[in-house]
Motif scaffolding. Structure first.
Motif, PDB file in Angstrom:
ATOM      1  N   ALA A 144      28.323 -21.371  -3.038  1.00 55.82           N
ATOM      2  CA  ALA A 144      27.764 -22.530  -3.737  1.00 55.82           C
ATOM      3  C   ALA A 144      26.707 -22.045  -4.724  1.00 55.82           C
ATOM      4  N   LEU A 145      26.689 -22.620  -5.904  1.00 55.88           N
ATOM      5  CA  LEU A 145      25.779 -22.160  -6.961  1.00 55.88           C
ATOM      6  C   LEU A 145      24.323 -22.223  -6.522  1.00 55.88           C
ATOM      7  N   GLU A 146      23.975 -23.255  -5.786  1.00 60.60           N
ATOM      8  CA  GLU A 146      22.580 -23.391  -5.342  1.00 60.60           C
ATOM      9  C   GLU A 146      22.166 -22.237  -4.437  1.00 60.60           C
ATOM     10  N   LEU A 147      23.050 -21.854  -3.490  1.00 68.12           N
ATOM     11  CA  LEU A 147      22.729 -20.755  -2.580  1.00 68.12           C
ATOM     12  C   LEU A 147      22.764 -19.414  -3.312  1.00 68.12           C
ATOM     13  N   ALA A 148      23.758 -19.224  -4.188  1.00 66.32           N
ATOM     14  CA  ALA A 148      23.844 -17.982  -4.970  1.00 66.32           C
ATOM     15  C   ALA A 148      22.604 -17.814  -5.843  1.00 66.32           C
ATOM     16  N   THR A 149      22.107 -18.910  -6.372  1.00 68.96           N
ATOM     17  CA  THR A 149      20.883 -18.886  -7.183  1.00 68.96           C
ATOM     18  C   THR A 149      19.678 -18.513  -6.332  1.00 68.96           C
ATOM     19  N   LYS A 150      19.627 -19.095  -5.155  1.00 69.34           N
ATOM     20  CA  LYS A 150      18.500 -18.843  -4.250  1.00 69.34           C
ATOM     21  C   LYS A 150      18.426 -17.374  -3.840  1.00 69.34           C
ATOM     22  N   ILE A 151      19.594 -16.787  -3.564  1.00 69.14           N
ATOM     23  CA  ILE A 151      19.620 -15.391  -3.100  1.00 69.14           C
ATOM     24  C   ILE A 151      19.535 -14.414  -4.269  1.00 69.14           C
ATOM     25  N   ASN A 152      20.428 -14.564  -5.241  1.00 68.30           N
ATOM     26  CA  ASN A 152      20.554 -13.554  -6.293  1.00 68.30           C
ATOM     27  C   ASN A 152      19.470 -13.636  -7.363  1.00 68.30           C
ATOM     28  N   ILE A 153      19.053 -14.861  -7.708  1.00 68.56           N
ATOM     29  CA  ILE A 153      18.051 -15.008  -8.768  1.00 68.56           C
ATOM     30  C   ILE A 153      16.652 -15.136  -8.194  1.00 68.56           C
ATOM     31  N   THR A 190      25.260 -15.698 -11.651  1.00 70.78           N
ATOM     32  CA  THR A 190      23.871 -15.522 -11.213  1.00 70.78           C
ATOM     33  C   THR A 190      23.366 -14.108 -11.485  1.00 70.78           C
ATOM     34  N   LYS A 191      24.267 -13.136 -11.488  1.00 71.86           N
ATOM     35  CA  LYS A 191      23.857 -11.774 -11.850  1.00 71.86           C
ATOM     36  C   LYS A 191      23.461 -11.714 -13.326  1.00 71.86           C
ATOM     37  N   ALA A 192      24.188 -12.424 -14.180  1.00 69.28           N
ATOM     38  CA  ALA A 192      23.862 -12.468 -15.608  1.00 69.28           C
ATOM     39  C   ALA A 192      22.501 -13.126 -15.829  1.00 69.28           C
ATOM     40  N   GLU A 215       0.798  -1.226   0.000  1.00 68.77           N
ATOM     41  CA  GLU A 215       0.000   0.000   0.000  1.00 68.77           C
ATOM     42  C   GLU A 215       0.829   1.273   0.000  1.00 68.77           C
ATOM     43  N   ASN A 216       2.078   1.218   0.504  1.00 68.37           N
ATOM     44  CA  ASN A 216       2.816   2.464   0.735  1.00 68.37           C
ATOM     45  C   ASN A 216       4.074   2.676  -0.099  1.00 68.37           C
ATOM     46  N   VAL A 217       4.757   1.619  -0.512  1.00 65.05           N
ATOM     47  CA  VAL A 217       6.059   1.794  -1.164  1.00 65.05           C
ATOM     48  C   VAL A 217       5.921   2.380  -2.569  1.00 65.05           C
ATOM     49  N   ASN A 218       6.744   3.406  -2.829  1.00 64.23           N
ATOM     50  CA  ASN A 218       6.783   4.056  -4.148  1.00 64.23           C
ATOM     51  C   ASN A 218       8.036   3.712  -4.944  1.00 64.23           C
ATOM     52  N   PHE A 219       9.141   3.463  -4.220  1.00 67.26           N
ATOM     53  CA  PHE A 219      10.427   3.240  -4.886  1.00 67.26           C
ATOM     54  C   PHE A 219      11.139   2.045  -4.247  1.00 67.26           C
ATOM     55  N   VAL A 220      11.699   1.187  -5.085  1.00 63.39           N
ATOM     56  CA  VAL A 220      12.412   0.010  -4.584  1.00 63.39           C
ATOM     57  C   VAL A 220      13.848   0.008  -5.090  1.00 63.39           C
ATOM     58  N   PHE A 221      14.794  -0.037  -4.156  1.00 64.67           N
ATOM     59  CA  PHE A 221      16.212  -0.239  -4.485  1.00 64.67           C
ATOM     60  C   PHE A 221      16.564  -1.659  -4.063  1.00 64.67           C
ATOM     61  N   HIS A 222      16.858  -2.516  -5.028  1.00 70.09           N
ATOM     62  CA  HIS A 222      17.200  -3.896  -4.702  1.00 70.09           C
ATOM     63  C   HIS A 222      18.717  -4.072  -4.719  1.00 70.09           C
ATOM     64  N   CYS A 223      19.329  -3.920  -3.557  1.00 70.34           N
ATOM     65  CA  CYS A 223      20.794  -4.020  -3.416  1.00 70.34           C
ATOM     66  C   CYS A 223      21.234  -5.355  -2.824  1.00 70.34           C
ATOM     67  N   ALA A 224      20.305  -6.117  -2.277  1.00 81.06           N
ATOM     68  CA  ALA A 224      20.672  -7.355  -1.584  1.00 81.06           C
ATOM     69  C   ALA A 224      21.210  -8.401  -2.549  1.00 81.06           C
ATOM     70  N   ALA A 225      22.268  -9.068  -2.140  1.00 81.04           N
ATOM     71  CA  ALA A 225      22.873 -10.139  -2.945  1.00 81.04           C
ATOM     72  C   ALA A 225      23.961 -10.815  -2.126  1.00 81.04           C
ATOM     73  N   THR A 226      24.297 -12.027  -2.503  1.00 84.24           N
ATOM     74  CA  THR A 226      25.517 -12.623  -1.969  1.00 84.24           C
ATOM     75  C   THR A 226      26.617 -12.302  -2.962  1.00 84.24           C
ATOM     76  N   VAL A 273      20.221  -3.630  -8.611  1.00 83.43           N
ATOM     77  CA  VAL A 273      21.671  -3.454  -8.634  1.00 83.43           C
ATOM     78  C   VAL A 273      22.322  -4.758  -9.078  1.00 83.43           C
ATOM     79  N   SER A 274      22.961  -4.719 -10.228  1.00 81.15           N
ATOM     80  CA  SER A 274      23.676  -5.874 -10.757  1.00 81.15           C
ATOM     81  C   SER A 274      25.173  -5.603 -10.605  1.00 81.15           C
ATOM     82  N   THR A 275      25.971  -5.962 -11.582  1.00 80.93           N
ATOM     83  CA  THR A 275      27.407  -5.666 -11.567  1.00 80.93           C
ATOM     84  C   THR A 275      27.881  -5.451 -12.999  1.00 80.93           C
ATOM     85  N   ALA A 276      28.855  -4.585 -13.173  1.00 81.85           N
ATOM     86  CA  ALA A 276      29.410  -4.335 -14.498  1.00 81.85           C
ATOM     87  C   ALA A 276      30.062  -5.582 -15.075  1.00 81.85           C
TER      88      ALA A 276
END
Length: 496
Positions: free
Chosen positions: A122-131, A204-206, A105-116, A153-156
């Protein structure tokens, strides 16, 4: 909220949701938003960790020196922060019904910075968090009734197997759905799934970028790709940093005499960007995202826009220049915590590196461990070097290679800002003053990583002089034994 106005005006009375707010960039982003924009609320998604719930973790974070300036300028800033306990790994983000409804109901803007950001996650955990974590947040964002903008937020380096990285989407070996199915199979190894990607983080960022490219939820969304985030240039203070990731860890190891050989191609261009400039660029990308999608029907927008935020396109800096700048300041202000005189030898050849690590790391470490053992203490140096060299091995792709980045969208964004916004949210890397920045970086490491104040300078210089002469003595001793060994070999050969 009219996006036609400046950045601060666009965000007036707005409510933000920030993930990854306890991380390096997340903290600086939150501090800058609170200090420079008349926001209504910043909701931060925080998970409980190590026996501390979200509120307890946050209470400690906002006592940090990073927030001293904000505390002076806006003493009640904490009133604008809403702590929400959650976890992006969980399908519903681990939210209570009340928190979920409030966000919708309230959020207007989202910055998604969370990631491992662990390269060896481990690929399974990186997939779970990042993807999957990103997908969970996108699903929630689609339900937000007043969403104006979403920046991921991804990475160059998301497509680092390529030599040139433009602000566009590239094909990935698998989709997010295909990867999820692969992880349940025992037939494919992690290395086969990664293909040419050097680590699970960039891979996982790709895949996440590929997932976002379809924009199935028809969100006002953009992708922000920063390169290597270094210390702050000026805000809220010069040289602020809190972790030893990437170049910071390398320089800290060299400064204290722990690292004596490093796998770096000194002629290659590194790509470091100041943390405060990165936060400013990220905020500006949000402004541009809001403005762009208010000016058109974004439900018809095919692909979210990508912004590469890099330094090498406008002000290239080589590893040699970066390390050389640090060395200048080491000579006049060495750290007191040094374990040896600060010197190092760089290498790029694998076998030369093996020899150097054996001579400069393993032999001294074995000697120290022997001394610890005979004095009744637990040996630790060989284990420390083994761990450090493993971590350095994960970085070698980024310390021995360089990429050509295109940053046209970021350049256009900067030119679209008003003069006031360019000053308030500075992020231009054109003609960047690397000399003053490396100075701030060095003293930032000394102060924030090594926890040393300038009041110990006399003791530090005195200790460094002693270490210097001890270092020289060991060099003489080393060559003496080498010559003795060679002379013995020659005499032995001559007897036949």
């Amino acid at each position: 909220m009219e996006a036609a106005g400046g950045i601060a005006e666009t965000f007036r009375n707005g409510t933000f949701l920030v993930t990854g707010s306890t991380g390096f960039l997340g903290k600086i982003l939150t501090e800058k938003l609170l200090r420079s924009c008349p926001v209504k609320n910043i909701a931060i998604l925080v998970r409980s960790k190590k026996g501390f719930d979200a509120s307890q973790r946050v209470a400690d974070i906002y006592k940090q020196a990073l927030f001293d300036r904000l505390r002076n300028e806006k003493p009640d800033f904490i009133d604008n922060i809403k702590v929400i306990e959650g976890n992006i790994e969980e399908e519903s983000l681990g939210l209570s019904t009340a928190d979920r409804n409030w966000i919708v109901e309230n959020v207007n803007f989202v910055f998604h910075c969370a990631a491992t950001i662990k390269f060896n996650e481990a690929l399974e955990l990186a997939t779970k968090i990042n993807i999957q974590g990103t997908n969970n947040l996108l699903t929630l964002a689609a339900k937000m009734t007043n969403l104006k903008g979403f920046v991921h937020v991804s990475t160059a380096y998301s497509h680092c197997p390529r030599n040139e990285i433009r602000e566009q989407y590239y094909p990935t070996p698998v989709t997010a759905k295909e990867l999820k199915n692969m992880l349940g199979s025992d037939e494919l190894s992690e290395s086969k799934i990664l293909e040419n990607w050097p680590n699970t983080y960039t891979f996982t960022k790709a895949i996440t970028e590929d997932m976002i490219s379809t924009n199935e939820n028809r969100l006002p969304i953009s992708i922000f790709r920063p390169s290597i985030i270094g210390c702050t240039k000026s805000e809220p203070e010069p040289g602020w940093l809190e972790n030893m990731n990437g170049p910071t860890g390398i320089l800290t190891g060299v400064m204290v005499g722990f690292l004596r050989t490093v796998n770096i191609a000194t002629d290659k261009v590194t790509d470091i960007i100041p943390a405060d400039y990165t936060a400013n660029a990220l905020i500006s990308v949000m402004w541009d995202t809001v403005k762009r999608h208010q000016d058109c029907d974004y439900t018809k927008y095919e692909q979210p826009k990508i912004y590469n935020y890099v330094s090498s396109a406008d002000s290239p800096l080589t590893w040699n220049e970066y390390i050389g700048g640090m060395t200048e300041h080491y000579n006049v202000s060495p750290p007191l915590r040094s374990m040896w005189y600060g010197f190092f030898i760089v290498y790029t050849n694998f076998w030369i590196g093996m020899v150097l690590k054996f001579l400069l790391h393993r032999i001294p470490a074995a000697f120290v461990d022997f001394l610890l053992f005979i004095t009744g203490k637990s040996p630790k140096m060989l284990k420390m070097y083994a761990k450090t060299e493993f971590m350095m091995g994960l970085l070698h792709v980024f310390t021995t290679s360089q990429w050509k980045f295109d940053n046209s969208n970021s350049v256009k964004l900067l030119s679209s800002l008003s003069i006031e916004d360019r000053d308030q949210f500075e992020f231009s890397m054109v003609n960047f003053d690397w000399k003053s920045y490396t100075k701030s970086y060095y003293y930032g490491i000394r102060k924030h990583i090594l926890q040393e104040e300038m009041s110990n300078l006399d003791k530090a210089l005195s200790k460094n002089r002693k270490l210097f002469w001890l270092h020289k003595f060991c060099i003489v001793l080393f060559f003496y034994f080498i010559l003795q060994f060679c002379w013995t070999c020659i005499r032995y050969i001559c007897t036949f």
